[in-house]
Motif scaffolding. Sequence first.
Motif, PDB file in Angstrom:
ATOM      1  N   ASP A   1       0.966  -1.195  -0.087  1.00 21.00           N
ATOM      2  CA  ASP A   1       0.076  -0.181   0.002  1.00 21.00           C
ATOM      3  C   ASP A   1       0.792   1.294  -0.033  1.00 21.00           C
ATOM      4  N   SER A   2       0.437   2.405   0.244  1.00 23.49           N
ATOM      5  CA  SER A   2       1.083   3.785  -0.051  1.00 23.49           C
ATOM      6  C   SER A   2       1.876   3.918   1.101  1.00 23.49           C
ATOM      7  N   VAL A   3       1.895   3.348   2.350  1.00 26.87           N
ATOM      8  CA  VAL A   3       2.771   3.471   3.515  1.00 26.87           C
ATOM      9  C   VAL A   3       3.776   2.317   3.148  1.00 26.87           C
ATOM     10  N   GLN A   4       3.621   1.260   2.629  1.00 27.58           N
ATOM     11  CA  GLN A   4       4.978   0.245   2.381  1.00 27.58           C
ATOM     12  C   GLN A   4       5.576   0.817   1.106  1.00 27.58           C
ATOM     13  N   LEU A   5       5.015   1.483   0.063  1.00 20.42           N
ATOM     14  CA  LEU A   5       5.768   2.021  -0.792  1.00 20.42           C
ATOM     15  C   LEU A   5       6.606   3.139  -0.408  1.00 20.42           C
ATOM     16  N   THR A   6       5.995   3.808   0.346  1.00 19.96           N
ATOM     17  CA  THR A   6       7.115   5.073   1.062  1.00 19.96           C
ATOM     18  C   THR A   6       8.190   4.577   1.591  1.00 19.96           C
TER      19      THR A   6
END
Length: 110
Positions: free
Chosen positions: A46-51
Amino acid sequence: MGTVVGAIVFYFLCLATPVLKPLLFEATATPGTVPGATPLPSIKLDSVQLTLLAAYGLVYCYIASAPILVFHAGRFLLTLRAGGRVWAKRFLLCLTPPIVFAIVISELLT
């Protein structure tokens, strides 16, 4: 570009190394697995893991490129005409501060 390559390398390191896996993934059992078998990780970015992956990739490439940066910065020390006394002086001036710094930091952390 280095962040992307570092993120890809770190992603595969996280998949292959059980110690690093919790940094990015949570290992959960998938439905229909055999009892007693090793559960496969549920990989969902998700966006947190991609960041996090981008940050880890940036750090990975920064650390990986540090030795060549030091070599390029200290390249002027590699003159062949310098005598033994000059080499010893340069060696001590370049290596003593990092070694002393590392010893002081290690003593402060312990």
